[in-house]
Enzyme design. Structure first.
Site, PDB file in Angstrom:
ATOM      1  CB  CYS A  49      -0.871   0.046   1.249  1.00 24.62           C
ATOM      2  SG  CYS A  49      -1.905  -1.407   1.441  1.00 24.62           S
TER       3      CYS A  49
HETATM    4  C1  LIG Z   1      -6.364  -6.669   4.059  1.00 29.17           C
HETATM    5  O1  LIG Z   1      -6.963  -5.726   3.213  1.00 29.17           O
HETATM    6  C2  LIG Z   1      -6.058  -4.955   2.460  1.00 29.17           C
HETATM    7  C3  LIG Z   1      -6.860  -3.990   1.661  1.00 29.17           C
HETATM    8  O2  LIG Z   1      -7.873  -4.624   0.980  1.00 29.17           O
HETATM    9  C4  LIG Z   1      -5.211  -5.858   1.561  1.00 29.17           C
HETATM   10  O3  LIG Z   1      -4.247  -5.107   0.909  1.00 29.17           O
HETATM   11  C5  LIG Z   1      -4.540  -6.908   2.411  1.00 29.17           C
HETATM   12  O4  LIG Z   1      -3.851  -7.796   1.578  1.00 29.17           O
HETATM   13  C6  LIG Z   1      -5.576  -7.669   3.234  1.00 29.17           C
HETATM   14  N1  LIG Z   1      -4.876  -8.615   4.091  1.00 29.17           N
HETATM   15  C7  LIG Z   1      -5.365  -9.795   4.429  1.00 29.17           C
HETATM   16  C8  LIG Z   1      -4.507 -10.635   5.288  1.00 29.17           C
HETATM   17  O5  LIG Z   1      -6.457 -10.177   4.068  1.00 29.17           O
END
Ligand SMILES: *[C@@H]1O[C@H](CO)[C@@H](O)[C@H](O)[C@H]1NC(C)=O
Ligand SMILES: *[C@@H]1O[C@H](CO)[C@@H](O)[C@H](O)[C@H]1NC(C)=O
Ligand SMILES: *[C@@H]1O[C@H](CO)[C@@H](O)[C@H](O)[C@H]1NC(C)=O
Ligand SMILES: *[C@@H]1O[C@H](CO)[C@@H](O)[C@H](O)[C@H]1NC(C)=O
Length: 613
Positions: free
Chosen positions: A2
């Protein structure tokens, strides 16, 4: 991956995020963008939280994430262990849940001490008006800071942008020294930024002996960084390095011949204590790769009629050298059989030799490297036959031999000088910034093109244009630093023996965040992909740290064998052939980018090509 950013202003002036920085953040997190502003009158401050999310797995969790109390989290990381994250849960939510129940800094430090995996974060603790931020122990995720000389503003961001030539850069990497706290109550009273750091500490050190020795010269006068001496600290996630130097007599005097062979490795492997070590290493490394290839986007659209999608989810930065070969073999263990694996191999166009100018030096014979001669331009394949391309092809054959069922996509990424120049100007210089050496430029450019994954690959006996869409990119970084793979290790060993070598390795591991990781994260993240570093998994580092240096490398053995000895033995055990005894070749030479630039520069010189104007 991110893109996260936070602008804190203590003055009534508004918080703004420069458009150029925002654009770069969006490249990292193209799936969802959102800003949240907090304005507080007493104490007087204003904060802008800007989040740009790349969707990796589960349902998309928008950021900035807030709980009901108003605590707010920007999270750029992965939890590979330490905290429980259920299969349906999202790690951003899990971290925020853990943080928001903490009542003091000890509790908050405890949360970050437990996480295993890469991270950078910004957390706003609403009740105390504190901003917390930091990077993991190795600095596997980028975080930069910048404070404005005119006004009392602090900006934190995953990626910045190059200043124009008239400006002086204000950006610096946040040192991976611990986590930081900005108490806005205190700041408002003192009209300055007081940043406390809670340092990483090894189990046997007392925190007071482990105050990070940064000079913090990167910050302007009104900002102060000070260690918190109350005894609150983070527990290092890895065990300290074994500094033992009393190596036993080597019992393999006869592996001295310069003629290396795989039998040399076989001989060493016959020793029972070596076999044990090798098995241990393979086990932890395999687990590290498993965690990194199995935590994946799951919502890929199914494309073909059978309802399955064989498109690769995993790519490996692939030179055919031992580090990347081992990653490919271990990924093969854990990636489902029907999925392809992308092997990203980058080459910069070989220059045509300039025979006259080359031989001008008296007494020096012109170099006769046949690949450099005129035929280069007329044969597209040949002019990209750089050393890493050749070892990459050989490595591909070994992998195909080990698992013929697997679809291995060997992606030949060919970069011309024109494209290099264009993309460096448009993108790469912004990502490398604030690092600025010739080496940062070479590696930054090579990794950027490799990770982009646009090249040629074989499709039923025909070379076709191919784009790798794998969001996870495995890189072999950390192997050379830990297992003495660089030629400077031999230099140090020659001059200062085992003792010098151990010190060199300890120093290199401690500075890997500033030398490589922040930069590589910014570079790879720019493609909306995520860099993952199995050799820097906490369990792998702990295992290697426990071992005395002579088990990891034996630099009295010849090149191609002695350095990274333990890894070579592991490669052999895993069934690899010639790639197990390839000597190290640094990426800038293997991909020939250093040669393409063709200038008499030192790697540590400031790189003028990185100036955008
Ligand atoms: C949690 O959500 C974020 C944004 O959608 C994503 O980038 C991330 O990979 C997710 N992580 C898990 C462990 O699901
Ligand atoms: C260090 O942190 C503790 C706990 O948050 C706090 O009470 C103390 O005032 C801090 N010390 C300094 C010197 O700021
Ligand atoms: C270019 O070089 C490759 C590798 O040496 C060779 O196989 C191929 O036939 C050459 N192509 C042309 C057009 O000369
Ligand atoms: C360091 O290695 C030596 C030799 O194998 C071993 O005896 C010692 O216990 C190790 N030390 C640590 C702290 O692991």
């Amino acid at each position: 991956m991110c893109g996260i950013c936070c602008v804190v202003s203590l003055s009534p002036r508004s918080c703004v995020l420069a458009d150029r920085v925002r654009t770069n953040l969006i490249s990292r997190g193209p799936d969802h963008s959102q800003d949240v502003t907090k304005t507080v009158m007493k104490p007087d401050f204003k904060c802008l939280f800007s989040a740009h999310v790349l969707h990796m797995k589960g349902s998309l969790t928008p950021q900035p994430l807030q709980d009901s109390a108003g605590n707010l989290l920007l999270w750029n990381g992965e939890i590979f262990g330490g905290l429980e994250v259920g299969p349906e849960e999202n790690d951003t939510i899990v971290i925020l849940q853990h943080l928001s129940v903490q009542e003091d800094s000890t509790g908050i430090c405890r949360v970050f001490s437990r996480v295993r995996g890469p991270w950078a974060f910004v957390y706003y603790e609403v009740a105390k008006h504190c901003i917390w931020f930091g990077r993991d122990y190795f600095g596997r995720r980028s975080l930069l800071w910048h404070s404005d000389p005119e006004v009392v503003i602090l900006t934190l961001t995953s990626v910045a942008s190059c200043p124009s030539t008239s400006e002086q850069s204000q950006w610096h990497e946040v040192p991976a020294a611990g986590i930081y706290r900005l108490d806005l109550n205190d700041c408002a009273q003192s009209k300055g930024l007081i940043i406390e750091v809670f340092p990483w500490v090894n189990s046997e050190d007392h925190p007071s002996v482990h105050t990070p020795d940064y000079t913090w010269e990167d910050l302007p006068a009104y900002a102060t960084v000070m260690p918190n001496l109350s005894g609150v600290f983070l527990q290092s996630p890895v065990c300290p390095m074994n500094m033992s130097t009393s190596a036993p007599e080597r019992h393999l005097g006869h592996v001295q011949s310069p003629q290396l062979s795989l039998e040399n490795l076989e001989e060493l492997l016959m020793q029972s204590e070596k076999v044990e070590r090798v098995k241990q290493l393979i086990e932890v490394l395999s687990e590290a790769v498993r965690r990194r290839v199995q935590s994946l986007p799951c919502s890929r659209p199914f494309t073909d009629q059978s309802g399955t999608n064989d498109e690769a989810d995993i790519a490996v930065l692939f030179s055919g050298g031992i580090d990347s070969m081992i990653l490919a073999v271990l990924a093969d263990r854990h990636v489902p059989a029907g999925k392809s694996i992308d092997l990203l191999n980058v080459a910069f166009k070989l220059q045509e030799a300039k025979p006259q100018t080359q031989s001008s030096k008296k007494g020096k014979k012109p170099k006769t490297d046949p690949t450099d001669e005129h035929q280069g331009d007329h044969n597209l394949t040949r002019c990209f036959d750089v050393p890493d391309r050749i070892t990459g092809r050989a490595g591909l054959l070994e992998l195909q031999h080990l698992n013929p069922e697997r679809q291995w996509n060997f992606v030949e990424i060919n970069v011309t000088p024109e494209e290099l120049q264009r993309m460096r100007q448009e993108r790469i210089s912004n990502l490398v910034h604030p690092l600025d050496t010739v080496l940062d430029d070479s590696i930054g450019c090579a990794v950027w093109f490799a990770a982009r994954g646009v090249g040629m690959a074989m499709d039923r006996a025909e070379q076709k244009l191919y784009t790798s869409n794998a969001k996870v990119v495995l890189t072999g970084i950390g192997a050379d630093e830990q297992l003495a793979g660089y030629s400077r290790h031999r230099v140090r060993f020659k001059s200062d023996g085992v003792e010098g070598l151990v010190k060199e390795l300890a120093m290199e591991l401690s500075r890997i965040s500033t030398r490589n990781l922040g930069r590589d994260d910014r570079i790879i993240g720019d493609h909306g992909k995520e860099a993952r570093f199995p050799y820097l998994d906490e369990d792998v580092v702990s295992l290697l740290n426990q071992l005395p240096v002579w088990e990891k490398a034996d630099l009295s053995l010849p090149r191609g064998l002695g350095e990274k000895l333990l890894l070579r033995l592991a490669a052999r055990e895993l069934g690899l052939g010639p790639s197990a005894i390839l000597p190290k070749r640094a990426m800038q030479f293997g991909s020939r980018i250093a040669k393409m630039e063709n200038r008499r520069e030192k790697a540590s010189d400031k790189c003028k090509r990185l100036n955008t104007e």
